[in-house]
Design a protein around this motif. Structure first.
Motif, PDB file in Angstrom:
ATOM      1  N   LEU A 102     -40.105  -5.953 -91.286  1.00  0.00           N
ATOM      2  CA  LEU A 102     -41.562  -5.989 -91.216  1.00  0.00           C
ATOM      3  C   LEU A 102     -42.181  -4.626 -90.935  1.00  0.00           C
ATOM      4  O   LEU A 102     -43.379  -4.433 -91.177  1.00  0.00           O
ATOM      5  CB  LEU A 102     -42.009  -6.973 -90.127  1.00  0.00           C
ATOM      6  N   THR A 103     -41.405  -3.693 -90.428  1.00  0.00           N
ATOM      7  CA  THR A 103     -41.972  -2.397 -90.020  1.00  0.00           C
ATOM      8  C   THR A 103     -41.424  -1.208 -90.797  1.00  0.00           C
ATOM      9  O   THR A 103     -41.955  -0.102 -90.646  1.00  0.00           O
ATOM     10  CB  THR A 103     -41.705  -2.151 -88.521  1.00  0.00           C
ATOM     11  N   ARG A 104     -40.414  -1.406 -91.627  1.00  0.00           N
ATOM     12  CA  ARG A 104     -39.717  -0.243 -92.187  1.00  0.00           C
ATOM     13  C   ARG A 104     -40.570   0.573 -93.149  1.00  0.00           C
ATOM     14  O   ARG A 104     -40.432   1.805 -93.213  1.00  0.00           O
ATOM     15  CB  ARG A 104     -38.419  -0.693 -92.865  1.00  0.00           C
ATOM     16  N   ARG A 105     -41.466  -0.052 -93.927  1.00  0.00           N
ATOM     17  CA  ARG A 105     -42.297   0.720 -94.855  1.00  0.00           C
ATOM     18  C   ARG A 105     -43.297   1.594 -94.097  1.00  0.00           C
ATOM     19  O   ARG A 105     -43.555   2.733 -94.481  1.00  0.00           O
ATOM     20  CB  ARG A 105     -43.031  -0.219 -95.810  1.00  0.00           C
ATOM     21  N   THR A 156     -41.985  -2.696 -74.562  1.00  0.00           N
ATOM     22  CA  THR A 156     -42.751  -1.467 -74.343  1.00  0.00           C
ATOM     23  C   THR A 156     -42.314  -0.361 -75.296  1.00  0.00           C
ATOM     24  O   THR A 156     -43.155   0.306 -75.926  1.00  0.00           O
ATOM     25  CB  THR A 156     -42.585  -0.991 -72.889  1.00  0.00           C
ATOM     26  N   LEU A 157     -41.009  -0.154 -75.417  1.00  0.00           N
ATOM     27  CA  LEU A 157     -40.505   0.886 -76.321  1.00  0.00           C
ATOM     28  C   LEU A 157     -40.735   0.513 -77.779  1.00  0.00           C
ATOM     29  O   LEU A 157     -40.957   1.383 -78.626  1.00  0.00           O
ATOM     30  CB  LEU A 157     -39.022   1.125 -76.051  1.00  0.00           C
ATOM     31  N   GLY A 158     -40.684  -0.790 -78.073  1.00  0.00           N
ATOM     32  CA  GLY A 158     -40.985  -1.228 -79.422  1.00  0.00           C
ATOM     33  C   GLY A 158     -42.419  -0.921 -79.812  1.00  0.00           C
ATOM     34  O   GLY A 158     -42.701  -0.478 -80.930  1.00  0.00           O
ATOM     35  N   LEU A 159     -43.343  -1.135 -78.878  1.00  0.00           N
ATOM     36  CA  LEU A 159     -44.745  -0.798 -79.122  1.00  0.00           C
ATOM     37  C   LEU A 159     -44.936   0.704 -79.285  1.00  0.00           C
ATOM     38  O   LEU A 159     -45.828   1.151 -80.023  1.00  0.00           O
ATOM     39  CB  LEU A 159     -45.612  -1.305 -77.967  1.00  0.00           C
ATOM     40  N   ARG A 160     -44.117   1.477 -78.595  1.00  0.00           N
ATOM     41  CA  ARG A 160     -44.263   2.935 -78.642  1.00  0.00           C
ATOM     42  C   ARG A 160     -43.706   3.543 -79.927  1.00  0.00           C
ATOM     43  O   ARG A 160     -44.325   4.426 -80.534  1.00  0.00           O
ATOM     44  CB  ARG A 160     -43.564   3.552 -77.424  1.00  0.00           C
ATOM     45  N   PHE A 161     -42.550   3.065 -80.379  1.00  0.00           N
ATOM     46  CA  PHE A 161     -41.854   3.742 -81.472  1.00  0.00           C
ATOM     47  C   PHE A 161     -41.885   2.994 -82.798  1.00  0.00           C
ATOM     48  O   PHE A 161     -41.369   3.497 -83.789  1.00  0.00           O
ATOM     49  CB  PHE A 161     -40.400   4.012 -81.071  1.00  0.00           C
ATOM     50  N   PHE A 162     -42.461   1.788 -82.840  1.00  0.00           N
ATOM     51  CA  PHE A 162     -42.531   1.031 -84.086  1.00  0.00           C
ATOM     52  C   PHE A 162     -43.975   0.663 -84.384  1.00  0.00           C
ATOM     53  O   PHE A 162     -44.751   0.369 -83.475  1.00  0.00           O
ATOM     54  CB  PHE A 162     -41.688  -0.243 -84.004  1.00  0.00           C
ATOM     55  N   PRO A 163     -44.358   0.644 -85.668  1.00  0.00           N
ATOM     56  CA  PRO A 163     -45.700   0.191 -86.058  1.00  0.00           C
ATOM     57  C   PRO A 163     -45.735  -1.331 -86.051  1.00  0.00           C
ATOM     58  O   PRO A 163     -45.203  -1.975 -86.947  1.00  0.00           O
ATOM     59  CB  PRO A 163     -45.871   0.757 -87.472  1.00  0.00           C
ATOM     60  N   VAL A 164     -46.349  -1.924 -85.072  1.00  0.00           N
ATOM     61  CA  VAL A 164     -46.329  -3.376 -84.945  1.00  0.00           C
ATOM     62  C   VAL A 164     -47.550  -4.031 -85.592  1.00  0.00           C
ATOM     63  O   VAL A 164     -47.835  -5.196 -85.342  1.00  0.00           O
ATOM     64  CB  VAL A 164     -46.250  -3.803 -83.463  1.00  0.00           C
ATOM     65  N   PHE A 165     -48.287  -3.272 -86.396  1.00  0.00           N
ATOM     66  CA  PHE A 165     -49.369  -3.853 -87.171  1.00  0.00           C
ATOM     67  C   PHE A 165     -49.293  -3.272 -88.573  1.00  0.00           C
ATOM     68  O   PHE A 165     -48.769  -2.179 -88.771  1.00  0.00           O
ATOM     69  CB  PHE A 165     -50.736  -3.564 -86.548  1.00  0.00           C
ATOM     70  N   PRO A 166     -49.794  -4.006 -89.594  1.00  0.00           N
ATOM     71  CA  PRO A 166     -49.708  -3.522 -90.967  1.00  0.00           C
ATOM     72  C   PRO A 166     -50.457  -2.212 -91.152  1.00  0.00           C
ATOM     73  O   PRO A 166     -51.409  -1.909 -90.446  1.00  0.00           O
ATOM     74  CB  PRO A 166     -50.367  -4.648 -91.786  1.00  0.00           C
ATOM     75  N   ASP A 198     -48.246   2.814 -82.827  1.00  0.00           N
ATOM     76  CA  ASP A 198     -47.767   2.994 -84.198  1.00  0.00           C
ATOM     77  C   ASP A 198     -46.672   4.047 -84.273  1.00  0.00           C
ATOM     78  O   ASP A 198     -46.299   4.482 -85.349  1.00  0.00           O
ATOM     79  CB  ASP A 198     -48.930   3.381 -85.120  1.00  0.00           C
ATOM     80  N   GLY A 199     -46.146   4.472 -83.165  1.00  0.00           N
ATOM     81  CA  GLY A 199     -45.031   5.408 -83.175  1.00  0.00           C
ATOM     82  C   GLY A 199     -45.457   6.855 -83.234  1.00  0.00           C
ATOM     83  O   GLY A 199     -44.622   7.736 -83.337  1.00  0.00           O
ATOM     84  N   GLY A 200     -46.746   7.175 -83.217  1.00  0.00           N
ATOM     85  CA  GLY A 200     -47.217   8.545 -83.245  1.00  0.00           C
ATOM     86  C   GLY A 200     -47.878   8.916 -81.930  1.00  0.00           C
ATOM     87  O   GLY A 200     -48.133   8.080 -81.085  1.00  0.00           O
ATOM     88  N   GLN A 201     -48.180  10.169 -81.767  1.00  0.00           N
ATOM     89  CA  GLN A 201     -48.838  10.624 -80.539  1.00  0.00           C
ATOM     90  C   GLN A 201     -50.296  10.210 -80.550  1.00  0.00           C
ATOM     91  O   GLN A 201     -50.973  10.241 -81.585  1.00  0.00           O
ATOM     92  CB  GLN A 201     -48.757  12.145 -80.434  1.00  0.00           C
ATOM     93  N   ALA A 202     -50.830   9.797 -79.405  1.00  0.00           N
ATOM     94  CA  ALA A 202     -52.237   9.403 -79.294  1.00  0.00           C
ATOM     95  C   ALA A 202     -53.132  10.620 -79.430  1.00  0.00           C
ATOM     96  O   ALA A 202     -52.855  11.674 -78.879  1.00  0.00           O
ATOM     97  CB  ALA A 202     -52.487   8.716 -77.962  1.00  0.00           C
ATOM     98  N   ARG A 203     -54.231  10.470 -80.219  1.00  0.00           N
ATOM     99  CA  ARG A 203     -55.189  11.540 -80.353  1.00  0.00           C
ATOM    100  C   ARG A 203     -56.544  11.051 -79.918  1.00  0.00           C
ATOM    101  O   ARG A 203     -56.856   9.871 -80.006  1.00  0.00           O
ATOM    102  CB  ARG A 203     -55.295  12.003 -81.833  1.00  0.00           C
ATOM    103  N   THR A 204     -57.363  11.933 -79.473  1.00  0.00           N
ATOM    104  CA  THR A 204     -58.683  11.529 -78.969  1.00  0.00           C
ATOM    105  C   THR A 204     -59.585  11.016 -80.072  1.00  0.00           C
ATOM    106  O   THR A 204     -60.580  10.344 -79.811  1.00  0.00           O
ATOM    107  CB  THR A 204     -59.358  12.716 -78.269  1.00  0.00           C
TER     108      THR A 204
END
Length: 444
Positions: free
Chosen positions: A149-152, A403-413, A432-438
Protein backbone atom coordinates in the motif's frame (compact mmCIF):
# COMPACT_ATOMS: atom_id res chain seq x y z
CA UNK A 1 14.55 13.09 -0.61
CA UNK A 2 17.07 13.51 2.19
CA UNK A 3 16.03 10.38 4.03
CA UNK A 4 17.16 10.03 7.62
CA UNK A 5 17.07 7.28 10.17
CA UNK A 6 17.45 9.64 13.10
CA UNK A 7 14.77 11.25 15.23
CA UNK A 8 15.30 14.71 13.71
CA UNK A 9 11.75 14.87 12.33
CA UNK A 10 10.03 14.27 15.65
CA UNK A 11 10.58 17.45 17.60
CA UNK A 12 10.94 17.61 21.37
CA UNK A 13 7.55 16.05 22.28
CA UNK A 14 8.15 13.26 19.79
CA UNK A 15 11.58 12.50 21.21
CA UNK A 16 10.15 12.40 24.74
CA UNK A 17 7.48 9.98 23.51
CA UNK A 18 10.08 7.79 21.80
CA UNK A 19 12.30 7.84 24.88
CA UNK A 20 9.40 6.80 27.11
CA UNK A 21 8.55 3.88 24.83
CA UNK A 22 12.17 2.72 24.71
CA UNK A 23 12.43 2.85 28.52
CA UNK A 24 9.27 0.73 28.83
CA UNK A 25 10.56 -1.78 26.30
CA UNK A 26 13.89 -2.08 28.16
CA UNK A 27 12.07 -2.46 31.50
CA UNK A 28 9.99 -5.23 29.95
CA UNK A 29 13.12 -6.99 28.73
CA UNK A 30 14.70 -6.90 32.19
CA UNK A 31 11.49 -8.26 33.70
CA UNK A 32 11.46 -11.07 31.12
CA UNK A 33 15.11 -11.96 31.87
CA UNK A 34 14.19 -12.12 35.55
CA UNK A 35 11.27 -14.43 34.75
CA UNK A 36 13.57 -16.63 32.67
CA UNK A 37 15.99 -16.96 35.57
CA UNK A 38 13.38 -17.57 38.28
CA UNK A 39 10.71 -19.40 36.30
CA UNK A 40 6.96 -18.90 36.05
CA UNK A 41 6.78 -18.94 39.85
CA UNK A 42 7.33 -15.16 39.74
CA UNK A 43 4.00 -14.78 37.93
CA UNK A 44 0.55 -15.02 39.48
CA UNK A 45 -0.25 -18.14 37.46
CA UNK A 46 -0.55 -21.58 39.05
CA UNK A 47 -1.97 -25.01 38.31
CA UNK A 48 -5.53 -23.67 38.49
CA UNK A 49 -4.82 -20.51 36.47
CA UNK A 50 -2.40 -21.73 33.82
CA UNK A 51 -3.56 -18.82 31.63
CA UNK A 52 -3.31 -15.26 32.88
CA UNK A 53 -2.46 -11.75 31.75
CA UNK A 54 -0.31 -12.86 28.81
CA UNK A 55 -3.06 -14.93 27.19
CA UNK A 56 -5.73 -12.37 28.01
CA UNK A 57 -3.71 -9.68 26.23
CA UNK A 58 -2.86 -12.12 23.42
CA UNK A 59 -6.58 -12.52 22.70
CA UNK A 60 -7.08 -8.75 23.02
CA UNK A 61 -4.32 -7.83 20.57
CA UNK A 62 -5.25 -10.56 18.10
CA UNK A 63 -8.72 -9.02 18.06
CA UNK A 64 -7.35 -5.50 17.60
CA UNK A 65 -5.24 -6.71 14.69
CA UNK A 66 -7.92 -8.79 12.99
CA UNK A 67 -10.54 -6.06 13.29
CA UNK A 68 -8.21 -3.39 11.96
CA UNK A 69 -7.25 -5.49 8.95
CA UNK A 70 -10.87 -6.31 8.12
CA UNK A 71 -11.94 -2.66 8.35
CA UNK A 72 -9.00 -1.60 6.15
CA UNK A 73 -9.56 -4.33 3.56
CA UNK A 74 -13.34 -4.41 3.03
CA UNK A 75 -13.47 -1.08 1.08
CA UNK A 76 -10.61 -2.22 -1.17
CA UNK A 77 -12.33 -5.54 -1.80
CA UNK A 78 -15.44 -3.66 -2.98
CA UNK A 79 -13.35 -1.21 -5.08
CA UNK A 80 -14.16 1.79 -2.91
CA UNK A 81 -11.56 4.55 -2.68
CA UNK A 82 -13.43 6.52 -0.02
CA UNK A 83 -11.45 5.11 2.90
CA UNK A 84 -8.03 5.00 1.21
CA UNK A 85 -6.81 7.76 3.52
CA UNK A 86 -6.91 5.41 6.51
CA UNK A 87 -6.27 2.04 4.81
CA UNK A 88 -2.49 2.03 5.20
CA UNK A 89 -2.77 3.37 8.76
CA UNK A 90 -5.16 0.54 9.62
CA UNK A 91 -2.82 -2.11 8.21
CA UNK A 92 0.13 -0.55 10.08
CA UNK A 93 -1.78 -0.69 13.36
CA UNK A 94 -2.87 -4.26 12.54
CA UNK A 95 0.76 -5.29 11.99
CA UNK A 96 1.90 -3.69 15.25
CA UNK A 97 -0.87 -5.45 17.18
CA UNK A 98 -0.10 -8.91 15.74
CA UNK A 99 3.58 -8.43 16.63
CA UNK A 100 2.57 -7.70 20.23
CA UNK A 101 0.16 -10.65 20.27
CA UNK A 102 2.73 -13.07 18.87
CA UNK A 103 5.43 -11.99 21.31
CA UNK A 104 3.03 -12.39 24.26
CA UNK A 105 3.09 -16.14 23.64
CA UNK A 106 6.82 -16.30 24.46
CA UNK A 107 6.71 -15.27 28.15
CA UNK A 108 3.59 -17.39 28.65
CA UNK A 109 5.49 -20.50 27.54
CA UNK A 110 8.05 -19.99 30.28
CA UNK A 111 10.82 -21.50 28.21
CA UNK A 112 11.05 -19.86 24.76
CA UNK A 113 12.57 -22.98 23.18
CA UNK A 114 9.20 -24.70 23.63
CA UNK A 115 8.04 -22.74 20.58
CA UNK A 116 10.34 -24.86 18.43
CA UNK A 117 8.06 -27.81 19.13
CA UNK A 118 5.28 -26.12 17.17
CA UNK A 119 7.58 -26.15 14.14
CA UNK A 120 9.45 -29.45 14.47
CA UNK A 121 6.74 -31.74 15.84
CA UNK A 122 3.33 -30.12 15.38
CA UNK A 123 0.21 -32.01 16.41
CA UNK A 124 -2.34 -30.83 13.87
CA UNK A 125 -5.18 -32.13 16.02
CA UNK A 126 -4.49 -29.27 18.40
CA UNK A 127 -6.01 -25.83 17.70
CA UNK A 128 -2.95 -24.37 19.44
CA UNK A 129 -0.80 -25.47 16.50
CA UNK A 130 -3.17 -23.87 14.01
CA UNK A 131 -3.24 -20.66 16.04
CA UNK A 132 0.56 -20.53 16.27
CA UNK A 133 0.87 -21.09 12.51
CA UNK A 134 -1.74 -18.55 11.48
CA UNK A 135 -0.25 -15.87 13.73
CA UNK A 136 3.08 -16.24 11.90
CA UNK A 137 1.47 -16.30 8.44
CA UNK A 138 -0.79 -13.40 9.33
CA UNK A 139 2.10 -11.30 10.65
CA UNK A 140 4.16 -11.80 7.48
CA UNK A 141 1.12 -11.07 5.32
CA UNK A 142 0.27 -7.79 7.07
CA UNK A 143 3.88 -6.61 6.73
CA UNK A 144 3.77 -7.33 2.98
CA UNK A 145 0.31 -5.79 2.65
CA UNK A 146 1.45 -2.56 4.31
CA UNK A 147 4.47 -2.35 2.00
CA UNK A 148 2.21 -2.93 -1.02
CA UNK A 149 0.00 0.00 0.00
CA UNK A 150 2.92 2.38 0.51
CA UNK A 151 5.67 1.31 -1.89
CA UNK A 152 4.75 3.61 -4.81
CA UNK A 153 4.69 6.66 -2.55
CA UNK A 154 7.98 5.50 -1.04
CA UNK A 155 9.41 5.26 -4.57
CA UNK A 156 8.11 8.75 -5.41
CA UNK A 157 10.02 10.08 -2.40
CA UNK A 158 13.19 8.23 -3.36
CA UNK A 159 13.09 6.14 -0.20
CA UNK A 160 15.32 3.08 0.08
CA UNK A 161 12.36 1.34 1.70
CA UNK A 162 10.80 1.04 -1.78
CA UNK A 163 13.44 -1.66 -2.44
CA UNK A 164 13.87 -0.75 -6.11
CA UNK A 165 10.18 -0.31 -6.98
CA UNK A 166 9.57 2.53 -9.45
CA UNK A 167 6.72 5.02 -9.23
CA UNK A 168 4.87 4.78 -12.55
CA UNK A 169 1.24 5.19 -13.57
CA UNK A 170 1.16 1.61 -14.78
CA UNK A 171 2.69 0.46 -11.50
CA UNK A 172 0.07 2.29 -9.44
CA UNK A 173 -2.69 0.78 -11.57
CA UNK A 174 -1.20 -2.67 -11.09
CA UNK A 175 -0.88 -2.13 -7.33
CA UNK A 176 -4.54 -1.17 -7.17
CA UNK A 177 -5.44 -4.55 -8.63
CA UNK A 178 -2.99 -6.28 -6.29
CA UNK A 179 -4.51 -4.50 -3.30
CA UNK A 180 -7.90 -5.98 -4.27
CA UNK A 181 -6.45 -9.49 -4.21
CA UNK A 182 -4.56 -8.73 -1.00
CA UNK A 183 -7.86 -7.62 0.56
CA UNK A 184 -9.52 -10.80 -0.72
CA UNK A 185 -6.90 -12.77 1.21
CA UNK A 186 -6.79 -10.47 4.24
CA UNK A 187 -10.49 -10.68 5.12
CA UNK A 188 -10.80 -14.49 5.44
CA UNK A 189 -7.32 -14.66 6.98
CA UNK A 190 -8.30 -12.19 9.71
CA UNK A 191 -11.60 -14.00 10.30
CA UNK A 192 -9.77 -17.33 10.54
CA UNK A 193 -7.17 -15.85 12.89
CA UNK A 194 -9.64 -14.77 15.56
CA UNK A 195 -12.06 -17.64 14.97
CA UNK A 196 -9.33 -20.16 15.74
CA UNK A 197 -8.46 -18.17 18.85
CA UNK A 198 -12.10 -18.35 19.91
CA UNK A 199 -12.31 -22.08 19.22
CA UNK A 200 -9.32 -22.67 21.50
CA UNK A 201 -11.51 -21.43 24.34
CA UNK A 202 -14.70 -23.14 23.17
CA UNK A 203 -12.97 -26.53 22.92
CA UNK A 204 -11.57 -26.54 26.45
CA UNK A 205 -13.11 -29.53 28.25
CA UNK A 206 -15.07 -28.70 31.38
CA UNK A 207 -14.96 -24.90 31.07
CA UNK A 208 -18.67 -24.20 31.11
CA UNK A 209 -18.37 -20.44 30.63
CA UNK A 210 -16.63 -20.98 27.29
CA UNK A 211 -18.55 -23.96 25.93
CA UNK A 212 -20.70 -22.22 23.34
CA UNK A 213 -20.99 -22.29 19.53
CA UNK A 214 -21.13 -18.48 19.63
CA UNK A 215 -17.61 -18.02 20.99
CA UNK A 216 -16.01 -17.59 17.55
CA UNK A 217 -18.70 -15.17 16.23
CA UNK A 218 -18.39 -13.12 19.43
CA UNK A 219 -14.62 -13.03 19.01
CA UNK A 220 -15.05 -11.70 15.45
CA UNK A 221 -17.56 -9.11 16.59
CA UNK A 222 -15.38 -7.84 19.41
CA UNK A 223 -12.48 -7.73 16.92
CA UNK A 224 -14.53 -5.43 14.69
CA UNK A 225 -15.43 -3.23 17.67
CA UNK A 226 -11.93 -2.96 19.11
CA UNK A 227 -10.15 -2.87 15.73
CA UNK A 228 -12.24 0.01 14.37
CA UNK A 229 -12.10 1.82 17.72
CA UNK A 230 -8.29 1.59 17.82
CA UNK A 231 -8.05 2.80 14.22
CA UNK A 232 -10.11 5.86 15.14
CA UNK A 233 -8.08 6.56 18.27
CA UNK A 234 -4.76 6.28 16.41
CA UNK A 235 -6.07 8.34 13.47
CA UNK A 236 -7.26 11.16 15.74
CA UNK A 237 -3.98 11.18 17.67
CA UNK A 238 -1.93 11.02 14.46
CA UNK A 239 -3.98 13.90 13.05
CA UNK A 240 -3.24 15.90 16.18
CA UNK A 241 0.45 15.14 16.65
CA UNK A 242 1.77 14.24 13.17
CA UNK A 243 1.29 15.45 9.61
CA UNK A 244 -1.28 12.73 8.93
CA UNK A 245 -4.70 14.27 8.22
CA UNK A 246 -7.96 12.56 9.14
CA UNK A 247 -10.85 13.61 6.93
CA UNK A 248 -13.55 15.13 9.12
CA UNK A 249 -16.15 13.64 6.77
CA UNK A 250 -15.06 10.12 7.71
CA UNK A 251 -15.37 10.63 11.46
CA UNK A 252 -19.21 10.49 11.73
CA UNK A 253 -19.37 7.72 9.13
CA UNK A 254 -16.92 5.51 10.98
CA UNK A 255 -18.55 6.48 14.28
CA UNK A 256 -21.88 5.22 12.95
CA UNK A 257 -20.28 1.91 11.90
CA UNK A 258 -18.66 1.60 15.34
CA UNK A 259 -22.03 2.19 17.00
CA UNK A 260 -23.59 -0.59 14.91
CA UNK A 261 -20.78 -2.98 15.81
CA UNK A 262 -21.12 -2.19 19.53
CA UNK A 263 -24.90 -2.68 19.41
CA UNK A 264 -24.65 -6.05 17.65
CA UNK A 265 -21.95 -7.23 20.03
CA UNK A 266 -23.38 -6.05 23.34
CA UNK A 267 -27.12 -6.07 22.70
CA UNK A 268 -27.62 -9.03 20.37
CA UNK A 269 -24.74 -11.50 20.66
CA UNK A 270 -24.42 -11.17 24.43
CA UNK A 271 -28.14 -11.95 24.86
CA UNK A 272 -27.96 -14.74 22.25
CA UNK A 273 -25.14 -16.41 24.19
CA UNK A 274 -26.48 -15.94 27.74
CA UNK A 275 -30.22 -16.44 27.21
CA UNK A 276 -30.12 -20.23 26.56
CA UNK A 277 -28.01 -20.73 29.70
CA UNK A 278 -30.40 -18.60 31.75
CA UNK A 279 -33.39 -20.49 30.34
CA UNK A 280 -31.82 -23.84 31.18
CA UNK A 281 -31.19 -22.78 34.78
CA UNK A 282 -34.73 -21.58 35.53
CA UNK A 283 -38.08 -21.22 33.81
CA UNK A 284 -39.12 -18.21 35.90
CA UNK A 285 -39.42 -14.99 33.88
CA UNK A 286 -37.30 -12.81 36.17
CA UNK A 287 -34.72 -15.53 36.74
CA UNK A 288 -34.30 -15.90 32.99
CA UNK A 289 -34.15 -12.14 32.43
CA UNK A 290 -31.68 -11.48 35.22
CA UNK A 291 -29.61 -14.46 34.13
CA UNK A 292 -28.54 -12.77 30.91
CA UNK A 293 -28.88 -9.10 31.87
CA UNK A 294 -27.15 -9.06 35.25
CA UNK A 295 -23.51 -9.96 35.70
CA UNK A 296 -21.93 -11.12 38.93
CA UNK A 297 -18.49 -9.54 38.43
CA UNK A 298 -17.14 -6.01 38.08
CA UNK A 299 -15.46 -6.96 34.79
CA UNK A 300 -18.90 -7.79 33.33
CA UNK A 301 -20.18 -4.29 34.09
CA UNK A 302 -16.99 -2.65 32.83
CA UNK A 303 -17.46 -4.59 29.62
CA UNK A 304 -21.17 -3.96 29.06
CA UNK A 305 -21.73 -0.57 30.70
CA UNK A 306 -18.42 1.19 30.05
CA UNK A 307 -17.72 -0.59 26.77
CA UNK A 308 -21.30 -0.75 25.51
CA UNK A 309 -23.81 1.69 26.95
CA UNK A 310 -21.53 4.74 27.07
CA UNK A 311 -20.20 4.38 23.48
CA UNK A 312 -23.73 3.84 22.20
CA UNK A 313 -24.95 6.95 24.03
CA UNK A 314 -22.20 9.00 22.37
CA UNK A 315 -22.66 7.54 18.89
CA UNK A 316 -26.42 7.22 18.55
CA UNK A 317 -27.09 10.98 18.18
CA UNK A 318 -25.96 12.46 14.82
CA UNK A 319 -25.16 15.81 16.45
CA UNK A 320 -22.72 14.14 18.86
CA UNK A 321 -21.37 11.75 16.25
CA UNK A 322 -20.18 14.67 14.16
CA UNK A 323 -17.92 15.78 17.01
CA UNK A 324 -14.41 14.30 16.89
CA UNK A 325 -14.13 14.31 20.69
CA UNK A 326 -17.32 12.24 21.02
CA UNK A 327 -16.20 9.60 18.53
CA UNK A 328 -12.74 9.54 20.10
CA UNK A 329 -14.20 9.11 23.61
CA UNK A 330 -16.61 6.42 22.46
CA UNK A 331 -13.72 4.57 20.80
CA UNK A 332 -11.61 4.69 23.96
CA UNK A 333 -14.50 3.37 26.06
CA UNK A 334 -15.17 0.62 23.49
CA UNK A 335 -11.53 -0.52 23.68
CA UNK A 336 -11.64 -0.50 27.49
CA UNK A 337 -14.84 -2.54 27.36
CA UNK A 338 -13.33 -5.19 25.10
CA UNK A 339 -10.27 -5.31 27.37
CA UNK A 340 -12.46 -6.09 30.38
CA UNK A 341 -14.42 -8.61 28.36
CA UNK A 342 -11.09 -10.45 28.18
CA UNK A 343 -10.71 -10.08 31.95
CA UNK A 344 -14.21 -11.51 32.38
CA UNK A 345 -13.42 -14.29 29.90
CA UNK A 346 -10.26 -15.54 31.59
CA UNK A 347 -10.07 -14.23 35.14
CA UNK A 348 -13.61 -15.39 35.95
CA UNK A 349 -14.05 -18.15 33.39
CA UNK A 350 -10.89 -19.96 34.42
CA UNK A 351 -11.33 -20.07 38.18
CA UNK A 352 -13.24 -23.36 38.27
CA UNK A 353 -11.32 -26.56 37.59
CA UNK A 354 -12.76 -29.31 35.44
CA UNK A 355 -12.18 -31.56 38.47
CA UNK A 356 -15.06 -31.20 40.91
CA UNK A 357 -13.99 -33.78 43.47
CA UNK A 358 -11.54 -33.42 46.36
CA UNK A 359 -8.65 -33.05 46.65
CA UNK A 360 -8.48 -31.49 43.15
CA UNK A 361 -5.01 -30.32 42.11
CA UNK A 362 -2.23 -28.49 43.89
CA UNK A 363 -2.27 -24.77 43.37
CA UNK A 364 1.47 -24.82 42.84
CA UNK A 365 2.09 -22.48 45.76
CA UNK A 366 2.78 -22.99 49.43
CA UNK A 367 0.36 -21.81 52.09
CA UNK A 368 1.98 -18.84 53.87
CA UNK A 369 5.32 -19.99 52.42
CA UNK A 370 5.58 -23.11 54.51
CA UNK A 371 4.06 -26.56 54.65
CA UNK A 372 2.77 -28.62 51.74
CA UNK A 373 1.12 -27.33 48.60
CA UNK A 374 -2.53 -26.36 48.86
CA UNK A 375 -5.05 -28.61 47.10
CA UNK A 376 -8.00 -26.92 45.45
CA UNK A 377 -10.80 -27.29 42.90
CA UNK A 378 -10.99 -23.53 42.32
CA UNK A 379 -8.50 -20.70 42.49
CA UNK A 380 -7.78 -17.03 42.08
CA UNK A 381 -5.31 -15.02 40.04
CA UNK A 382 -3.67 -11.61 40.35
CA UNK A 383 -0.95 -10.50 37.90
CA UNK A 384 2.44 -9.75 39.45
CA UNK A 385 4.64 -6.74 38.76
CA UNK A 386 6.79 -8.97 36.53
CA UNK A 387 3.83 -9.82 34.30
CA UNK A 388 2.74 -6.19 34.20
CA UNK A 389 6.20 -4.93 33.22
CA UNK A 390 6.62 -7.55 30.48
CA UNK A 391 3.16 -6.82 29.11
CA UNK A 392 3.66 -3.07 29.27
CA UNK A 393 7.00 -3.42 27.49
CA UNK A 394 5.38 -5.34 24.64
CA UNK A 395 2.55 -2.81 24.34
CA UNK A 396 5.19 -0.06 24.19
CA UNK A 397 6.92 -2.01 21.40
CA UNK A 398 3.67 -1.98 19.43
CA UNK A 399 3.31 1.76 19.96
CA UNK A 400 6.92 2.19 18.84
CA UNK A 401 6.19 0.30 15.61
CA UNK A 402 3.23 2.56 14.87
CA UNK A 403 5.22 5.71 15.71
CA UNK A 404 8.15 4.77 13.46
CA UNK A 405 5.74 3.64 10.76
CA UNK A 406 4.12 7.07 10.79
CA UNK A 407 7.55 8.68 10.62
CA UNK A 408 9.17 6.68 7.82
CA UNK A 409 6.22 5.47 5.70
CA UNK A 410 3.57 7.43 3.75
CA UNK A 411 0.39 6.25 5.45
CA UNK A 412 -1.91 8.25 3.19
CA UNK A 413 -2.29 8.18 -0.62
CA UNK A 414 -0.16 10.53 -2.70
CA UNK A 415 -3.34 12.26 -3.91
CA UNK A 416 -4.02 13.38 -0.33
CA UNK A 417 -0.65 15.12 -0.20
CA UNK A 418 -1.26 16.92 -3.50
CA UNK A 419 -4.83 18.11 -2.92
CA UNK A 420 -4.83 19.10 0.75
CA UNK A 421 -3.08 22.05 2.35
CA UNK A 422 -1.01 20.71 5.18
CA UNK A 423 -1.29 22.45 8.52
CA UNK A 424 1.78 23.91 10.12
CA UNK A 425 3.11 21.55 12.80
CA UNK A 426 6.78 22.30 13.44
CA UNK A 427 7.10 19.75 16.24
CA UNK A 428 5.10 16.98 14.59
CA UNK A 429 6.46 13.75 13.22
CA UNK A 430 6.53 13.77 9.42
CA UNK A 431 3.99 11.10 8.62
CA UNK A 432 5.03 10.89 4.97
CA UNK A 433 8.64 9.99 5.68
CA UNK A 434 10.07 13.45 4.94
CA UNK A 435 11.27 16.28 7.14
CA UNK A 436 8.58 18.67 8.41
CA UNK A 437 8.65 22.13 6.83
CA UNK A 438 6.93 25.26 8.01
CA UNK A 439 5.14 25.61 4.64
CA UNK A 440 3.41 22.28 5.18
CA UNK A 441 5.34 20.47 2.45
CA UNK A 442 8.18 17.97 2.55
CA UNK A 443 11.86 18.15 1.86
CA UNK A 444 11.70 16.09 -1.30
Amino acid sequence: MSETTSTDGFGTPGKVWLGTLVVLVVAGLFAWFYQLSEGLAVTGMNNVFSWGLYIMLFVFFVGLSAGGLIISSVPKFFHSDRYDSIAALGVLVSFACIVVAGLLIIPDLGRPLKAIGFLLSPDFRSPMVWDFAIVIVYGLFTAGYFWLLTRRDLAARGSRLAFGVKDTAAGRKRDKKLSFWAAAIAIPLAVALHSITGWIFALQIGRGDWFSPLVAPMFIMKALVSGLALMLVVAVLADRFTRFELSRELVPELGKVLGIFVAVHIVYLLAAERLPHAWADSFGFWSITSGFLVGDTLSFWLWTLVGGVIPLALLVLPSLRRQVWAVFTASVFAIVGILFEGVNLIFTGYDQLNIDAAPGVTTGTDYLNYGSNVWATSGSYTPTIVELLISLGLVALGALIVTLGLRFFPVFPDETVETHTRRERPDAAAADGGQARTDGGTDE
